[in-house]
Design an enzyme around this catalytic site. Structure first.
Site, PDB file in Angstrom:
ATOM      1  N   GLU A 130     -31.363  50.312  36.982  1.00 16.12           N
ATOM      2  CA  GLU A 130     -31.773  48.953  36.668  1.00 16.12           C
ATOM      3  C   GLU A 130     -33.253  48.895  36.315  1.00 16.12           C
ATOM      4  O   GLU A 130     -34.088  49.480  37.000  1.00 16.12           O
ATOM      5  CB  GLU A 130     -31.512  48.031  37.864  1.00 16.12           C
ATOM      6  CG  GLU A 130     -31.880  46.583  37.592  1.00 16.12           C
ATOM      7  CD  GLU A 130     -31.559  45.651  38.754  1.00 16.12           C
ATOM      8  OE1 GLU A 130     -31.429  44.444  38.493  1.00 16.12           O
ATOM      9  OE2 GLU A 130     -31.430  46.138  39.898  1.00 16.12           O
ATOM     10  N   GLU A 186     -25.885  36.607  39.983  1.00 11.54           N
ATOM     11  CA  GLU A 186     -26.870  37.139  40.917  1.00 11.54           C
ATOM     12  C   GLU A 186     -28.139  36.307  40.793  1.00 11.54           C
ATOM     13  O   GLU A 186     -29.149  36.742  40.245  1.00 11.54           O
ATOM     14  CB  GLU A 186     -27.164  38.623  40.633  1.00 11.54           C
ATOM     15  CG  GLU A 186     -27.886  39.307  41.793  1.00 11.54           C
ATOM     16  CD  GLU A 186     -28.887  40.362  41.340  1.00 11.54           C
ATOM     17  OE1 GLU A 186     -29.185  41.257  42.137  1.00 11.54           O
ATOM     18  OE2 GLU A 186     -29.389  40.278  40.204  1.00 11.54           O
TER      19      GLU A 186
END
Length: 282
Positions: free
Chosen positions: A154, A255
Site C-alpha cells: 500500500e 475504509e
C-alpha cells in the site's frame, strides 16, 4: 443490474462501527447488510494472545461474515509506526507475525493481507532497508500463496505518515514487481486506496488504466479527511465504474472514518450501483 455485474462490498471494522467495542462491530456490520469485513491487525503484539484467533473466528461465525482482508502487524500505529517490513531490528517480530497470519488465512480463507512497508530508519542505509522489505514481503507472498492468499503493498498519503517511503501508485507497483520477482510468484499485489492516492496527487483513473493488472484489493474513502464518500473531492462512483470497465473483479472495502454514526453514512452507495447492495438482516 444483477449481482454478477457488481463488485463485492466489504466493511473495514477498524474504522466503521467504531461507536461500539471492536468485537461488537461484526454483528453491527452484519445487521447493516454486509456479508464480509476486513480489519487492521486486531492485537497490540505481532502474535495474537491465547485464544485470540478463536475469538476472531467466533465473531465472524456468529455474525455470518467472511473475512475479506486483514493487515499484517504494523507496529504501534497510534504512536506513528507504519509497518515493520523494512526494519532489520524487527525481523523476528515479522516472522512470528507471518506464522500467525498464515494460520488465520488457513482458518478463515481470507484472501488478502496488507503488509505495510515501514517508515525509514535514519541509522540504517536505505538500500539495506529496501532489500529487507522486499525479501520479507516476498517470503509473505510465497507462504500466503500456498494457502490461497496474497500480500498487499500500500502507498500511504504523502505528508501524512512521516518517513514512509511508498507514497504513490508508481512506487507501490515497483515494490510489487520486485516482490513478485523475488518470490517467483504472483501472490503479491497493489492495494488501491482512494484516500491515500488522492492525498499523494495521483490521478485515480490513470492509475487504474496503467496498473489494473496488479490491483489486488481496493479501499475507498474521500479526501481530504478520510470520511465517507461524498464529503470531499474523490469521485468514488466514477472510480468504481472505471475499475469495473478495466476488468477489476475483486473486493471494494469501505475504509473511512464516519463523521456521523456509521449506519447514517451509506447514502453514497445509492450513487454507486457497481457495488453490491446492502441487505439489512432481520
Amino acid at each position: 443490474m444483477n449481482a454478477e455485474e457488481r463488485l463485492p462490498l466489504v466493511a473495514n471494522i477498524s474504522l466503521l462501527f467504531a461507536e461500539v467495542p471492536y468485537l461488537e462491530r461484526f454483528a453491527r456490520a452484519a445487521a447493516a447488510g454486509f456479508t464480509a469485513v476486513e480489519t487492521w491487525w486486531p492485537w497490540s503484539d505481532p502474535v495474537p494472545p491465547p485464544g485470540g484467533v478463536d475469538t476472531l473466528v467466533a465473531a465472524l461465525d456468529d455474525a455470518g461474515l467472511r473475512l475479506a482482508g486483514c493487515n499484517l502487524y504494523g507496529g504501534d500505529l497510534p504512536a506513528g509506526e507504519r509497518g515493520i517490513a523494512c526494519d532489520p531490528a524487527r525481523t523476528e517480530e515479522f516472522a512470528a507475525n507471518l506464522d500467525a497470519v498464515v494460520g488465520i488465512a488457513r482458518r478463515t480463507g481470507c484472501p488478502v493481507f496488507n503488509g505495510l512497508y515501514g517508515r525509514r530508519r535514519p541509522d540504517v542505509p536505505v538500500a539495506e532497508q529496501d532489500a529487507l522489505a522486499v525479501a520479507q514481503l516476498a517470503t509473505a507472498a510465497r507462504r500466503l500463496g500456498e494457502v490461497g492468499g496474497t500480500v498487499l503493498v500500500e502507498a500511504l498519503g504523502r505528508g501524512l505518515n512521516g518517513t514512509y517511503p511508498v507514497t504513490n501508485a508508481q512506487e507501490a507497483v515497483a515494490v510489487v514487481d520486485r516482490v513478485r520477482e523475488t518470490a517467483g510468484a504472483d501472490s503479491a499485489g497493489f492495494l488501491f486506496d482512494t484516500f491515500h492516492l488522492t492525498t499523494s496527487g495521483d490521478d485515480l483513473p490513470q492509475v487504474i488504466a496503467d496498473h489494473v493488472g496488479v490491483i489486488a484489493h481496493v479501499q475507498v474513502a474521500d479526501a481530504p479527511g478520510r470520511a465517507q464518500p461524498g464529503t470531499g473531492v474523490v469521485d468514488v462512483p466514477g472510480v468504481v465504474d472505471a475499475l469495473w470497465a478495466a476488468g477489476y473483479r475483486g473486493a471494494v472495502a469501505a475504509e473511512y472514518s464516519p463523521t456521523v454514526p456509521t449506519e447514517q453514512t451509506f447514502g453514497w452507495l445509492d450513487e454507486t450501483p457497481r457495488l453490491a447492495a446492502l441487505t439489512p438482516r432481520a
